[in-house]
Design a protein around this motif. Structure first.
Motif, PDB file in Angstrom:
ATOM      1  N   VAL A  28       0.846  -1.191   0.000  1.00  0.00           N
ATOM      2  CA  VAL A  28       0.000   0.000   0.000  1.00  0.00           C
ATOM      3  C   VAL A  28       0.887   1.248   0.000  1.00  0.00           C
ATOM      4  N   GLY A  29       0.570   2.181  -0.865  1.00  0.00           N
ATOM      5  CA  GLY A  29       1.343   3.415  -0.922  1.00  0.00           C
ATOM      6  C   GLY A  29       2.611   3.308  -1.740  1.00  0.00           C
ATOM      7  N   GLU A  30       2.784   2.171  -2.394  1.00  0.00           N
ATOM      8  CA  GLU A  30       3.996   1.953  -3.162  1.00  0.00           C
ATOM      9  C   GLU A  30       3.730   2.180  -4.653  1.00  0.00           C
ATOM     10  N   VAL A  31       4.794   2.616  -5.360  1.00  0.00           N
ATOM     11  CA  VAL A  31       4.722   2.700  -6.819  1.00  0.00           C
ATOM     12  C   VAL A  31       5.576   1.575  -7.380  1.00  0.00           C
ATOM     13  N   PHE A  32       4.917   0.670  -8.074  1.00  0.00           N
ATOM     14  CA  PHE A  32       5.629  -0.471  -8.645  1.00  0.00           C
ATOM     15  C   PHE A  32       5.567  -0.365 -10.159  1.00  0.00           C
ATOM     16  N   ALA A  33       6.726  -0.440 -10.814  1.00  0.00           N
ATOM     17  CA  ALA A  33       6.739  -0.380 -12.278  1.00  0.00           C
ATOM     18  C   ALA A  33       7.084  -1.751 -12.827  1.00  0.00           C
ATOM     19  N   LEU A  34       6.236  -2.215 -13.737  1.00  0.00           N
ATOM     20  CA  LEU A  34       6.509  -3.462 -14.428  1.00  0.00           C
ATOM     21  C   LEU A  34       7.136  -3.076 -15.757  1.00  0.00           C
ATOM     22  N   ASP A  76     -14.299  -1.806  -8.335  1.00  0.00           N
ATOM     23  CA  ASP A  76     -14.706  -0.621  -7.580  1.00  0.00           C
ATOM     24  C   ASP A  76     -13.516   0.058  -6.914  1.00  0.00           C
ATOM     25  N   GLN A  77     -12.487  -0.749  -6.617  1.00  0.00           N
ATOM     26  CA  GLN A  77     -11.344  -0.194  -5.881  1.00  0.00           C
ATOM     27  C   GLN A  77     -10.193   0.202  -6.791  1.00  0.00           C
ATOM     28  N   VAL A  78     -10.358  -0.112  -8.067  1.00  0.00           N
ATOM     29  CA  VAL A  78      -9.238   0.067  -8.981  1.00  0.00           C
ATOM     30  C   VAL A  78      -9.592   1.021 -10.112  1.00  0.00           C
ATOM     31  N   ALA A  79      -8.703   1.973 -10.348  1.00  0.00           N
ATOM     32  CA  ALA A  79      -8.828   2.784 -11.556  1.00  0.00           C
ATOM     33  C   ALA A  79      -7.858   2.198 -12.569  1.00  0.00           C
ATOM     34  N   TYR A  80      -8.328   2.070 -13.794  1.00  0.00           N
ATOM     35  CA  TYR A  80      -7.526   1.396 -14.814  1.00  0.00           C
ATOM     36  C   TYR A  80      -7.309   2.349 -15.977  1.00  0.00           C
ATOM     37  N   PRO A 153      -8.263   3.550  -4.284  1.00  0.00           N
ATOM     38  CA  PRO A 153      -7.024   3.268  -3.550  1.00  0.00           C
ATOM     39  C   PRO A 153      -5.936   2.653  -4.423  1.00  0.00           C
ATOM     40  N   ILE A 154      -6.352   1.965  -5.509  1.00  0.00           N
ATOM     41  CA  ILE A 154      -5.358   1.314  -6.362  1.00  0.00           C
ATOM     42  C   ILE A 154      -5.487   1.826  -7.790  1.00  0.00           C
ATOM     43  N   LEU A 155      -4.328   2.070  -8.414  1.00  0.00           N
ATOM     44  CA  LEU A 155      -4.351   2.472  -9.825  1.00  0.00           C
ATOM     45  C   LEU A 155      -3.504   1.507 -10.639  1.00  0.00           C
ATOM     46  N   LEU A 156      -4.090   0.996 -11.726  1.00  0.00           N
ATOM     47  CA  LEU A 156      -3.352   0.144 -12.653  1.00  0.00           C
ATOM     48  C   LEU A 156      -3.202   0.909 -13.954  1.00  0.00           C
ATOM     49  N   LEU A 157      -1.967   1.254 -14.285  1.00  0.00           N
ATOM     50  CA  LEU A 157      -1.759   2.134 -15.427  1.00  0.00           C
ATOM     51  C   LEU A 157      -0.934   1.422 -16.488  1.00  0.00           C
ATOM     52  N   ASP A 158      -1.513   1.292 -17.686  1.00  0.00           N
ATOM     53  CA  ASP A 158      -0.823   0.591 -18.768  1.00  0.00           C
ATOM     54  C   ASP A 158      -0.188   1.627 -19.696  1.00  0.00           C
ATOM     55  N   GLU A 159       1.114   1.699 -19.677  1.00  0.00           N
ATOM     56  CA  GLU A 159       1.870   2.656 -20.487  1.00  0.00           C
ATOM     57  C   GLU A 159       1.313   4.074 -20.367  1.00  0.00           C
ATOM     58  N   PRO A 160       1.248   4.593 -19.174  1.00  0.00           N
ATOM     59  CA  PRO A 160       0.596   5.895 -18.973  1.00  0.00           C
ATOM     60  C   PRO A 160       1.306   7.052 -19.660  1.00  0.00           C
ATOM     61  N   THR A 161       2.612   6.916 -19.885  1.00  0.00           N
ATOM     62  CA  THR A 161       3.327   8.078 -20.439  1.00  0.00           C
ATOM     63  C   THR A 161       3.455   8.021 -21.953  1.00  0.00           C
ATOM     64  N   SER A 162       2.859   6.988 -22.575  1.00  0.00           N
ATOM     65  CA  SER A 162       3.017   6.911 -24.030  1.00  0.00           C
ATOM     66  C   SER A 162       2.287   8.084 -24.674  1.00  0.00           C
ATOM     67  N   GLY A 163       2.998   8.738 -25.557  1.00  0.00           N
ATOM     68  CA  GLY A 163       2.414   9.887 -26.247  1.00  0.00           C
ATOM     69  C   GLY A 163       2.671  11.210 -25.548  1.00  0.00           C
ATOM     70  N   THR A 185      -1.925   3.033  -4.006  1.00  0.00           N
ATOM     71  CA  THR A 185      -1.021   2.030  -4.549  1.00  0.00           C
ATOM     72  C   THR A 185      -1.048   2.117  -6.066  1.00  0.00           C
ATOM     73  N   ILE A 186       0.130   2.158  -6.665  1.00  0.00           N
ATOM     74  CA  ILE A 186       0.168   2.305  -8.122  1.00  0.00           C
ATOM     75  C   ILE A 186       1.002   1.199  -8.749  1.00  0.00           C
ATOM     76  N   LEU A 187       0.345   0.476  -9.655  1.00  0.00           N
ATOM     77  CA  LEU A 187       1.088  -0.504 -10.450  1.00  0.00           C
ATOM     78  C   LEU A 187       1.051   0.010 -11.876  1.00  0.00           C
ATOM     79  N   MET A 188       2.243   0.387 -12.383  1.00  0.00           N
ATOM     80  CA  MET A 188       2.256   0.882 -13.756  1.00  0.00           C
ATOM     81  C   MET A 188       3.161   0.030 -14.628  1.00  0.00           C
ATOM     82  N   VAL A 189       2.800   0.002 -15.867  1.00  0.00           N
ATOM     83  CA  VAL A 189       3.469  -0.838 -16.840  1.00  0.00           C
ATOM     84  C   VAL A 189       4.148   0.087 -17.833  1.00  0.00           C
ATOM     85  N   THR A 190       5.385  -0.197 -18.157  1.00  0.00           N
ATOM     86  CA  THR A 190       6.076   0.704 -19.070  1.00  0.00           C
ATOM     87  C   THR A 190       7.251   0.004 -19.744  1.00  0.00           C
TER      88      THR A 190
END
Ligand code: ADP
Ligand code: MG
Lengths: 243, 418
Positions: A28-34, A76-80, A153-163, A185-190
């Protein structure tokens, strides 16, 4: 406290194994990059967490809930933020945000929308124009704003910075840090090594459906870009001159 | 709901299809109203002419035999107050006949030299729009509901935003179907107001259309999923549409027509005419014998006055015998049509399009039943004419054109009698 837990996850797509038993968790509260190259299985991981793809073996859970048990509760708990997200081109930014938020039964004032659009730095005059007139980066900003506005509380971001342009990427990274500081909590893919090192507390390096490396920051120190870059190019088998 | 409504308002394609639905339905209704108006005008004109001509004809006569021979009587089947919506049988069967006291069957089927085609798709009327265009428009509105979102990369976003996206699809489908339904229904009610259609008829038609819309909506909703591309969905659905709305009804009619053979309308005309023509050459008592079987009342009136070669009573007797000879054929013809209609009615449960069309035709009194009822009413009327004329002809009553004008039975239509 663990927010996202992925244990020996195997996933198949069209009968072909795409994830071969990956294991990582995000606190919780961590930024994890895949981090990984094309086809490494990054998007597949997020889709599995959201319950869009079935788990072939192993398990995944978000806040202790498995998608197969209660997918609605997870969503409900996740923004995608989907990869290459496109909202409705015939609607403007406000209309798009209003519509998608209404799907989550959220109703926000224009001022609240503006505040978030300000955060992602979308030009004021563009906001009430149809999104079909937007550049890729502008569209991405609205999608990011939508994920933020969900206030989950949780965000799942797929290539958020593309573009996004370099300035916008920097601002986005700052935004992500502030979200984490709020306890999200943020799980982002990049596939952007530099960006990942900038923003993440930890990085998981994914290659061919396997997690081949984990990098963590120490005492507020950023992860060393060079180390990760070296691992990324070596281990992902990025093309090297063979002459 | 409010947001979905707003969303629909902004959906150009959906609005376009609804507009097209409204325009086609409106066109069909206006065409129907003008057709019905023309038929009524034509009938009013004919009734007037009928009166004038009868007066002129009767004035010039001096005996009942000639009077009956030369006088035409108009029979007609006026369009109902809902006929504008479904032409039905009126399109292929006559809705007016001018008949004389002569043998009748030939007069009824004069125009039926060929078997009447059972209208498959029929003319462009409201029932056509409702039965054929409605499903097509529903397909166009809903085929890409989910696959389109997938192709645009929004499907997963919608699903995560909504938690359960089913609600979204149902809402979107419902609003689109609702919009389409209103676009189709409004013209019908406008037509109903112009024509003074009873509210109960309009409500029945609206209910039929509602069930039909829901049926197709559900079908398209279930078939058009996101596992197929939009174009694949469209192909599947138009295939189903073609099958259910065109191929099946055609097969159905074909099968029914094969299994229930229909005597030729032309044969009836021929049989009756031959019987009448032959009568000139066969012994008179043979004709009278056949005639008296049905009309023993006139047994004592069939004597022959001296060496006269021609007598009106004999002439009308053999006209009647002509009808008797064609009677079996004619009854078969009617029965076969009834039978075909009943079979198609039963079988149309496999084709909702036929079912809806038949329902609308029933409400409009333009179905086979109404058409056969009109035919029967002509026969009844012709019977009345004979009944009225026979005493005058057989007992050689003195002719009076005033009595003729005042007393000859007038045709009354079923709708008028109600
Ligand atoms: N819809 C799909 N059906 C079948 N295989 C797929 C599908 N999408 C992706 N894959 C395969 O899954 C693997 C991982 O894809 P993905 O998770 O999208 O990679 P990344 O997001 O890391 O670029 C790739 O080998 C890709 O070919
Ligand atoms: Mg991807």
């Amino acid at each position: 406290m663990t927010a996202i837990d992925v244990k020996d996850l195997k996933v198949e797509r069209s009968g072909k194994a795409v994830l071969h038993g990956i294991r990582f968790s995000v606190q919780v509260g961590e930024v994890f990059a895949l981090l990984g190259g094309n086809g490494a299985g990054k998007s597949t991981t997020l889709l599995t967490l959201l319950g869009f793809l079935p788990v072939a073996a192993g398990s995944v859970s978000l806040n202790g809930i498995s998608p197969s048990a209660n997918v609605k509760k997870i969503r409900d708990q996740v923004a995608y933020l989907p990869e290459a997200a496109t909202l409705y081109p015939h609607l403007n930014a406000y209309e798009n945000l209003g519509y998608f938020l209404s799907l989550s039964k959220l109703k926000l004032s224009k001022a609240e929308l503006d505040a978030t659009l300000e955060k992602v730095d979308l030009q004021t005059d563009a906001r009430s124009q149809k999104m079909e007139t937007y550049s890729k980066g502008m569209r991405q900003k609205v999608s990011i704003a939508l994920a933020l506005l969900r206030d989950t509380p949780i965000l799942l971001l797929d290539e958020p910075t593309s573009g996004l342009d370099p300035v916008a990427i920097d601002e986005f990274n700052r935004l992500v840090r502030s979200l984490a500081a709020e306890g999200r909590t943020i799980l982002m893919v990049t596939h952007d090594v530099y960006g990942a090192c900038q923003v993440a507390d930890r990085i998981g390096l994914l290659r061919g459906g396997e997690l081949v490396g984990l990098f963590g920051s120490n005492e507020g120190q950023k992860i060393d870009t060079q180390t990760v870059h070296k691992a990324f190019t070596e281990r992902t088998g990025a093309k090297r001159a063979v002459s | 709901m409010r947001h979905e409504f707003f969303f629909l308002i902004k959906d150009r394609a959906a609005l376009l299809w609804m507009t097209i639905a409204f325009i086609s339905a409106m066109m069909a209704v206006l065409l129907g109203v003008s057709e019905v108006y023309q038929q009524r005008t034509a009938l009013a004109e004919l009734q007037k002419l009928d009166r004038v001509e009868r007066e002129l004809t009767l004035d010039a006569q001096s005996d009942w035999g000639n009077a009956a021979y030369y006088t035409f009587h108009l029979t007609y089947d006026p369009p109902s107050d809902f006929a504008f919506a479904a032409f039905g049988e009126r399109d292929v069967s006559p809705w007016k006949h001018r008949i004389r006291m002569l043998a009748l069957e030939g007069q009824i089927y004069e125009t039926d030299a060929d078997n009447p085609d059972f209208a498959l798709i029929g003319r462009f009327d409201y029932s056509f729009v409702a039965a054929l265009l409605t499903p097509l428009l529903i397909i166009l509105l809903l085929y890409d509901l989910r696959s389109g979102e997938l192709a645009a990369g929004r499907l997963n976003l919608i699903k995560t935003s909504a938690g359960q996206a089913k609600r979204v699809w149902l809402m979107r489908s419902t609003l689109r179907l609702g919009g389409l339904y209103l676009a189709l229904l409004t013209p019908l009610w406008i037509g109903g107001v112009i024509e003074g259609t009873p509210t109960s008829t309009l409500l029945s038609a609206s209910l039929a259309l509602l069930i039909y819309t829901l049926f197709w909506g559900a079908l398209v909703y279930l078939i058009a999923n996101e596992r197929r591309t939009g174009s694949a969905n469209l192909t599947y659905l138009t295939g189903i549409w073609l099958l259910v709305c065109a191929v099946l009804p055609a097969l159905l009619v074909l099968t029914v027509n094969k299994s229930v053979s229909l005597p030729n309308g032309g044969d009836i005309v021929l049989t009756q005419r031959e019987a009448v023509n032959d009568a000139w050459d066969i012994p008179k008592d043979v004709t009278y014998k056949a005639f008296l079987e049905r009309h023993p009342t006139w047994t004592d009136f069939t004597g022959w006055d001296g060496d006269k070669g021609f007598e009106w009573k004999w002439y009308y007797a053999f006209q009647q015998v002509g009808d008797q000879k064609a009677e079996a054929l004619s009854q078969n013809y009617r029965k076969a049509r009834e039978q075909r209609d009943a079979l198609i009615g039963k079988a149309s449960f496999i084709s909702p399009a036929s079912l809806l069309q038949r329902q609308l035709e029933k409400l409009a009194h333009t179905d086979m039943k109404a058409s056969l009822a009109y035919e029967e009413s002509i026969r009844d009327y012709h019977k009345q004419l004979r009944k009225w004329h026979y005493p005058r002809i057989f007992s050689n009553k003195p002719f009076s054109s005033d009595a003729a004008l005042a007393e000859i039975p007038k045709y009354q239509n079923v709708l008028e009698r109600k």
